[in-house]
Scaffold this motif. Structure first.
Motif, PDB file in Angstrom:
ATOM      1  N   GLN A   1     -48.876 -77.578  24.438  1.00  0.00           N
ATOM      2  CA  GLN A   1     -49.678 -77.672  23.219  1.00  0.00           C
ATOM      3  C   GLN A   1     -49.106 -76.701  22.192  1.00  0.00           C
ATOM      4  OE1 GLN A   1     -52.322 -79.687  22.376  1.00  0.00           O
ATOM      5  NE2 GLN A   1     -52.067 -78.757  20.365  1.00  0.00           N
ATOM      6  N   PRO A   2     -48.500 -77.194  21.110  1.00  0.00           N
ATOM      7  CA  PRO A   2     -47.910 -76.302  20.108  1.00  0.00           C
ATOM      8  C   PRO A   2     -48.923 -75.333  19.513  1.00  0.00           C
ATOM      9  CG  PRO A   2     -47.216 -78.561  19.741  1.00  0.00           C
ATOM     10  CD  PRO A   2     -48.311 -78.603  20.778  1.00  0.00           C
ATOM     11  N   VAL A   3     -48.466 -74.111  19.262  1.00  0.00           N
ATOM     12  CA  VAL A   3     -49.292 -73.076  18.658  1.00  0.00           C
ATOM     13  C   VAL A   3     -48.775 -72.746  17.261  1.00  0.00           C
ATOM     14  CG1 VAL A   3     -49.994 -70.651  18.818  1.00  0.00           C
ATOM     15  CG2 VAL A   3     -49.982 -72.084  20.870  1.00  0.00           C
TER      16      VAL A   3
ATOM     17  N   TRP B   1     -47.876 -74.850  11.346  1.00  0.00           N
ATOM     18  CA  TRP B   1     -48.850 -75.044  12.415  1.00  0.00           C
ATOM     19  C   TRP B   1     -49.101 -76.531  12.561  1.00  0.00           C
ATOM     20  CZ3 TRP B   1     -54.263 -76.392  11.805  1.00  0.00           C
ATOM     21  CH2 TRP B   1     -54.632 -76.637  10.493  1.00  0.00           C
ATOM     22  N   GLN B   2     -49.498 -76.948  13.758  1.00  0.00           N
ATOM     23  CA  GLN B   2     -49.687 -78.369  14.009  1.00  0.00           C
ATOM     24  C   GLN B   2     -51.169 -78.731  13.907  1.00  0.00           C
ATOM     25  OE1 GLN B   2     -48.929 -80.597  17.863  1.00  0.00           O
ATOM     26  NE2 GLN B   2     -47.029 -80.925  16.741  1.00  0.00           N
ATOM     27  N   ARG B   3     -51.467 -79.645  13.008  1.00  0.00           N
ATOM     28  CA  ARG B   3     -52.847 -80.085  12.801  1.00  0.00           C
ATOM     29  C   ARG B   3     -53.198 -81.205  13.776  1.00  0.00           C
ATOM     30  NH1 ARG B   3     -54.541 -79.928   6.621  1.00  0.00           N
ATOM     31  NH2 ARG B   3     -56.371 -80.696   7.691  1.00  0.00           N
ATOM     32  N   ALA B   4     -54.410 -81.697  13.690  1.00  0.00           N
ATOM     33  CA  ALA B   4     -54.888 -82.755  14.578  1.00  0.00           C
ATOM     34  C   ALA B   4     -54.096 -84.051  14.421  1.00  0.00           C
ATOM     35  CB  ALA B   4     -56.366 -83.024  14.329  1.00  0.00           C
ATOM     36  N   ASP B   5     -53.403 -84.222  13.288  1.00  0.00           N
ATOM     37  CA  ASP B   5     -52.584 -85.425  13.095  1.00  0.00           C
ATOM     38  C   ASP B   5     -51.242 -85.328  13.819  1.00  0.00           C
ATOM     39  OD1 ASP B   5     -51.089 -83.671  11.531  1.00  0.00           O
ATOM     40  OD2 ASP B   5     -51.438 -84.734   9.657  1.00  0.00           O
TER      41      ASP B   5
ATOM     42  N   GLY C   1     -57.420 -69.020  11.666  1.00  0.00           N
ATOM     43  CA  GLY C   1     -57.644 -69.566  12.998  1.00  0.00           C
ATOM     44  C   GLY C   1     -56.874 -70.849  13.270  1.00  0.00           C
ATOM     45  N   CYS C   2     -55.721 -70.976  12.683  1.00  0.00           N
ATOM     46  CA  CYS C   2     -54.912 -72.184  12.843  1.00  0.00           C
ATOM     47  C   CYS C   2     -54.070 -72.180  14.125  1.00  0.00           C
ATOM     48  CB  CYS C   2     -53.980 -72.363  11.649  1.00  0.00           C
ATOM     49  SG  CYS C   2     -54.845 -72.650  10.100  1.00  0.00           S
ATOM     50  N   PHE C   3     -53.658 -71.033  14.570  1.00  0.00           N
ATOM     51  CA  PHE C   3     -52.730 -70.964  15.693  1.00  0.00           C
ATOM     52  C   PHE C   3     -53.445 -70.956  17.049  1.00  0.00           C
ATOM     53  CE2 PHE C   3     -50.480 -68.646  12.194  1.00  0.00           C
ATOM     54  CZ  PHE C   3     -49.638 -69.685  11.869  1.00  0.00           C
TER      55      PHE C   3
END
Length: 115
Positions: A61-63, A79-83, A111-113
């Motif tokens: 799971q990318p952080v 950062w990787q979003r839900a898309d 709180g993205c990572f």
């Protein structure tokens, strides 16, 4: 263009130190761990977990991700979003060093990572 061998070794050392501070305790690592890879001019930090359907496989799971731009002499933070696409980290989209990238990931204002 990829990073030089010297730059790769330096990045590996810095990111490995960051990862070792954030890794869960040894007894939790079979269920959740933290790792990284350097590919070309990018550093990617990711979580490693067993696949819930097949315990013999692992999922990543990318952080966070940083990509170096040699022309601009900076690192772009993503950062990787839900898309499932990488997006620029808007509070601080670019930094000038790996240390700054790791500091941004550590403090993670939005709180993205790590959520």
């Amino acid at each position: 263009m990829t990073l030089s061998e010297f730059e790769i070794r330096r990045c590996e050392k810095l990111v490995a130190e960051f990862i070792s501070k954030r890794r869960p305790p040894p007894h939790i690592r079979p269920q959740l761990d933290l790792a990284f890879r350097i590919n070309g001019q990018s550093i990617e930090i990711f979580e490693v977990r067993p696949d819930w359907r097949d315990k013999n496989r692992t999922l990543e799971q990318p952080v966070a991700k940083a990509t170096y731009n040699k022309r601009k002499l900076n690192w772009k933070i993503l950062w990787q979003r839900a898309d499932l696409k990488w997006h620029s980290y808007q509070p601080r989209p670019e930094v000038t060093s790996v240390e700054e990238f790791l500091d941004v990931v550590e403090h993670d204002e939005y709180g993205c990572f790590f959520g």
